[in-house]
Design a protein around this motif. Structure first.
Motif, mmCIF file in Angstrom:
data_model
loop_
_atom_site.group_PDB
_atom_site.id
_atom_site.type_symbol
_atom_site.label_atom_id
_atom_site.label_comp_id
_atom_site.label_asym_id
_atom_site.label_seq_id
_atom_site.Cartn_x
_atom_site.Cartn_y
_atom_site.Cartn_z
ATOM 1 N N CYS B 331 0.924 -1.188 0.022
ATOM 2 C CA CYS B 331 0.106 -0.019 -0.093
ATOM 3 C C CYS B 331 0.861 1.135 0.065
ATOM 4 O O CYS B 331 1.955 1.361 0.854
ATOM 5 C CB CYS B 331 -0.790 0.180 1.350
ATOM 6 S SG CYS B 331 -2.179 -1.075 1.375
ATOM 7 N N GLN B 332 0.492 2.184 -0.813
ATOM 8 C CA GLN B 332 0.998 3.507 -0.648
ATOM 9 C C GLN B 332 0.611 4.546 -0.370
ATOM 10 O O GLN B 332 0.440 5.861 -1.027
ATOM 11 C CB GLN B 332 1.901 3.693 -2.156
ATOM 12 C CG GLN B 332 2.731 2.552 -2.510
ATOM 13 C CD GLN B 332 3.565 2.708 -3.989
ATOM 14 O OE1 GLN B 332 2.890 2.669 -5.068
ATOM 15 N NE2 GLN B 332 4.641 3.505 -3.943
ATOM 16 N N CYS B 333 -0.537 4.441 0.438
ATOM 17 C CA CYS B 333 -1.271 5.231 1.011
ATOM 18 C C CYS B 333 -0.786 6.659 1.374
ATOM 19 O O CYS B 333 -1.115 7.743 1.190
ATOM 20 C CB CYS B 333 -2.375 4.986 1.984
ATOM 21 S SG CYS B 333 -3.255 3.446 1.554
ATOM 22 N N VAL B 336 0.642 9.020 -1.000
ATOM 23 C CA VAL B 336 -0.583 9.659 -1.952
ATOM 24 C C VAL B 336 -0.994 10.832 -0.566
ATOM 25 O O VAL B 336 -1.290 11.905 -1.124
ATOM 26 C CB VAL B 336 -1.635 8.700 -2.096
ATOM 27 C CG1 VAL B 336 -2.628 9.688 -2.568
ATOM 28 C CG2 VAL B 336 -1.199 7.801 -3.191
ATOM 29 N N CYS B 346 -0.362 4.669 -7.656
ATOM 30 C CA CYS B 346 -0.103 3.304 -6.408
ATOM 31 C C CYS B 346 0.056 1.928 -7.315
ATOM 32 O O CYS B 346 -0.630 1.927 -8.208
ATOM 33 C CB CYS B 346 -0.956 3.511 -5.466
ATOM 34 S SG CYS B 346 -0.730 2.054 -4.327
ATOM 35 N N LEU B 348 -1.132 -0.760 -6.700
ATOM 36 C CA LEU B 348 -2.146 -1.511 -6.483
ATOM 37 C C LEU B 348 -3.362 -1.005 -6.944
ATOM 38 O O LEU B 348 -4.304 -1.619 -7.040
ATOM 39 C CB LEU B 348 -2.434 -1.482 -4.847
ATOM 40 C CG LEU B 348 -1.507 -2.287 -4.086
ATOM 41 C CD1 LEU B 348 -1.979 -2.547 -2.660
ATOM 42 C CD2 LEU B 348 -0.971 -3.674 -4.747
ATOM 43 N N PHE B 349 -3.303 0.324 -7.196
ATOM 44 C CA PHE B 349 -4.404 1.368 -7.848
ATOM 45 C C PHE B 349 -5.186 0.269 -8.797
ATOM 46 O O PHE B 349 -4.735 0.198 -10.061
ATOM 47 C CB PHE B 349 -4.213 2.497 -8.169
ATOM 48 C CG PHE B 349 -5.446 3.405 -8.536
ATOM 49 C CD1 PHE B 349 -5.939 4.123 -7.618
ATOM 50 C CD2 PHE B 349 -5.928 3.438 -9.892
ATOM 51 C CE1 PHE B 349 -7.065 4.872 -8.173
ATOM 52 C CE2 PHE B 349 -7.107 4.030 -10.173
ATOM 53 C CZ PHE B 349 -7.721 4.737 -9.325
ATOM 54 N N CYS B 353 -6.481 -3.182 -5.517
ATOM 55 C CA CYS B 353 -7.333 -2.272 -4.638
ATOM 56 C C CYS B 353 -8.332 -1.490 -5.443
ATOM 57 O O CYS B 353 -8.149 -0.573 -6.297
ATOM 58 C CB CYS B 353 -5.896 -1.299 -4.088
ATOM 59 S SG CYS B 353 -6.836 -0.137 -3.017
ATOM 60 N N GLY B 360 -6.427 -0.398 0.760
ATOM 61 C CA GLY B 360 -5.737 0.772 1.601
ATOM 62 C C GLY B 360 -6.952 1.717 1.743
ATOM 63 O O GLY B 360 -8.053 1.483 1.355
ATOM 64 N N ALA B 361 -6.640 2.492 2.771
ATOM 65 C CA ALA B 361 -7.526 3.362 3.427
ATOM 66 C C ALA B 361 -8.297 4.223 2.586
ATOM 67 O O ALA B 361 -9.420 4.370 2.471
ATOM 68 C CB ALA B 361 -6.854 4.202 4.557
ATOM 69 N N LEU B 362 -7.624 4.827 1.527
ATOM 70 C CA LEU B 362 -8.078 5.796 0.483
ATOM 71 C C LEU B 362 -8.925 5.202 -0.390
ATOM 72 O O LEU B 362 -9.487 6.190 -1.130
ATOM 73 C CB LEU B 362 -7.105 6.801 0.043
ATOM 74 C CG LEU B 362 -5.786 7.118 1.016
ATOM 75 C CD1 LEU B 362 -4.737 7.617 0.279
ATOM 76 C CD2 LEU B 362 -6.625 8.129 1.697
ATOM 77 N N MET B 363 -9.358 3.915 -0.271
ATOM 78 C CA MET B 363 -10.136 3.316 -1.402
ATOM 79 C C MET B 363 -11.550 3.272 -0.669
ATOM 80 O O MET B 363 -12.364 2.820 -1.490
ATOM 81 C CB MET B 363 -9.617 2.337 -2.080
ATOM 82 C CG MET B 363 -9.993 1.518 -2.954
ATOM 83 S SD MET B 363 -10.016 2.737 -4.566
ATOM 84 C CE MET B 363 -8.677 2.525 -5.558
ATOM 85 N N CYS B 370 -8.273 7.770 -3.528
ATOM 86 C CA CYS B 370 -8.221 6.739 -4.367
ATOM 87 C C CYS B 370 -9.488 6.501 -5.052
ATOM 88 O O CYS B 370 -9.760 6.423 -6.003
ATOM 89 C CB CYS B 370 -7.446 5.547 -3.634
ATOM 90 S SG CYS B 370 -5.750 6.003 -3.616
HETATM 91 S S1 SF4 Z 1 -5.937 3.204 -1.250
HETATM 92 FE FE1 SF4 Z 1 -5.340 1.442 -2.341
HETATM 93 S S2 SF4 Z 1 -4.661 2.526 -4.408
HETATM 94 FE FE2 SF4 Z 1 -4.645 4.259 -2.981
HETATM 95 S S3 SF4 Z 1 -2.641 4.407 -2.135
HETATM 96 FE FE3 SF4 Z 1 -3.695 2.907 -0.898
HETATM 97 S S4 SF4 Z 1 -3.296 0.956 -1.574
HETATM 98 FE FE4 SF4 Z 1 -2.875 2.371 -3.225
#
Ligand code: SF4
Lengths: 88, 389
Positions: B331-333, B336, B346, B348-349, B353, B360-363, B370
């Motif tokens: 995760c690269q939240c 971001v 990211c 995983l985007f 994800c 991740g949290a932002l999804m 995200c």
């Molecule tokens: S929410 Fe998902 S897509 Fe967004 S940064 Fe986190 S892991 Fe990556």
């Protein structure tokens, strides 16, 4: 969660508990007025006023024009249905 | 699409705005002021909108595509559902699994992934979890079910904190003995400070959260200008509000100023809301630190229940696992959230994800950057990121 829903105060339910009935787009719901009551002012003076409601609590007095704009914004953001549904 | 075509499509959105002529004039002024600010070519001006409500609106109205290329909007940590750490969700499920207990929660929290499951899954497995609209509804559940313990999962920034505090004061007044609060309320100010203190911090200015400010007022932001020399403009949620606030931020930058301004005066009183502040002060105190998903532990960024209300505190009543669960390594939240990476970049985007299965949290919520990109983001960007959406 951030935007809140505007409603118009139509009736004070319990002046001790600061509860009132508001109407939003035809839906009625009980809310708490504690955060919009100024000391020394009777809750009944607020009947007819518009308030911005967050999770069942009126957090700010607003004017009718502002209320209508916010309702429109909620509708455009596809949030109005979500915002009204728990009120029903 | 070429950038020019992209811009033309985006401009069609402007006609949806309440006052398209005013919007166009604001956009013109934004472009003019932005052009006056000299920057290295590879370093756009980064403006962070702190509030998740702003993030949602920015995407819904395609505001980012309307701006000149030297302005980049960075979507901040202001979505309380998104930053809820997995360990707290696990704690909540541990509470819900107790016998003769009702867990009351806002609907937004149901899908947040814990380390093993979400509240939605726990409910499907038989836990008595009820979605409420207001903490007062949770109090009503406690009155109606005197033989059960009722726990309210308190969540949110200062916008919802006063409601929870007033509900607890009411529970005390009524002498209810089966009502508990699991406080996950957080406060944005220490997190803004922590972000500003990072050595690689590149944000040039901020749009301040409208409804948090309605409660706390303007003063808590002063340090952003005085210590970190960045402007912040408290903004309303309409597209026109946000364009005007953005212009105010840029005007300050172009004049070399850093002040706290309030574009949302029609709602935000400069001193905030006094009854709300008093209720919060009576019930809550700052924790030494609190964990944020994607950002890690931040000093003084969460609140807990004061000793006087100990008997209502779910953390004291229940033996909670209280584990800190690290976010999955891929995760690269965090990057971001700090503006170092665009959501689509990211790894995983849109692959592992997605809003249906957030990693991740932002999804998780439409206020997360995200999920907003996924739903409204420029399709060609998503295509280049190799997403399936
Ligand atoms: S929410 Fe998902 S897509 Fe967004 S940064 Fe986190 S892991 Fe990556």
């Amino acid at each position: 969660m951030c935007l809140g829903v505007p409603g118009q105060i139509i009736e004070i339910l319990d002046p001790q508990l600061n509860t009132a009935l508001i109407a939003v787009s035809g839906v009625r719901r009980q809310v708490n007025l504690t955060c919009v009551i100024t000391e020394g002012v009777q809750p009944s003076a607020l009947v007819g006023s518009w308030v911005l409601v967050h999770v069942g609590f009126a957090m700010s007095l607003i004017d009718e024009d502002e209320a209508n704009k916010t309702l429109q914004l909620l509708a455009e953001l596809d949030e109005l249905k979500d915002a009204l549904q728990p009120l029903q | 699409m070429t950038p020019v075509e992209q811009k033309e499509t985006a401009m069609q959105y402007v006609d949806e705005f309440r006052d398209p002529a005013l919007a166009k004039s604001l956009l013109k002024q934004i472009a003019r002021v932005a052009a006056q600010i000299s920057r290295p070519a590879n370093r756009p001006l980064q403006i962070m909108e702190v509030c998740g409500g702003h993030t949602h609106a920015i995407f819904r109205y395609g505001i980012e595509q309307l701006l000149p290329p030297n302005i980049e909007l960075v979507h901040g940590p202001g979505c309380p559902v998104c930053v809820l750490p997995m360990g707290r969700v696990d704690d909540c499920i541990a509470i819900a699994e107790q016998p003769d207990l009702i867990l009351a929660t806002f609907g937004d929290a149901m899908r947040v992934p814990g380390s093993k499951k979400s509240l939605l899954q726990a409910k499907a497995e038989g836990c008595d979890i009820r979605i409420v609209y207001s903490p007062m509804d949770a109090l009503e559940l406690a009155r109606q079910n005197p033989l059960k313990r009722v726990v309210f999962f308190g969540l949110g920034f200062e916008t919802t904190m006063p409601s929870t505090a007033l509900t607890l004061l009411q529970a005390e007044q009524e002498g209810l003995s089966n009502f508990y609060l699991f406080s996950n309320h957080i406060t944005i100010i220490p997190t803004l400070r922590a972000m500003l203190e990072e050595p690689d911090m590149s944000i040039d200015g901020f749009l301040g959260p409208g409804h948090v400010s309605m409660v706390i007022g303007e003063a808590p932001y002063d340090f952003i200008a005085s210590e970190f020399n960045r402007p912040l403009v408290i903004s309303g949620f309409e597209p026109l509000d946000m364009l005007q606030s953005l212009l105010m931020v840029l005007q300050q930058i172009s004049r070399g100023e850093a002040r706290i301004e309030n574009q949302y005066r029609r709602i935000v009183n400069s001193a905030g809301n006094d009854p709300a502040q008093r209720a919060v002060e009576a019930v809550f105190e700052l924790r030494e630190h609190f964990e944020w998903r994607g950002l890690g532990s931040i000093d003084h960024s969460g609140v807990r229940i004061r000793e006087r209300f100990a008997r209502f505190d779910a953390e004291r009543e229940f033996a909670l696992p209280n584990q800190s669960i690290v976010d999955p390594a891929e995760c690269q939240c965090g990057e971001v959230l700090k503006g170092q990476l665009k959501p689509v970049n990211c790894r995983l985007f849109g692959k592992t994800c997605t809003p249906d299965k957030p990693m991740g949290a932002l999804m998780v919520s439409s206020e997360g950057a995200c999920a907003a990109y996924f739903k409204y983001g420029a399709p060609q960007l998503i295509a280049t990121a190799g997403g399936e959406g």
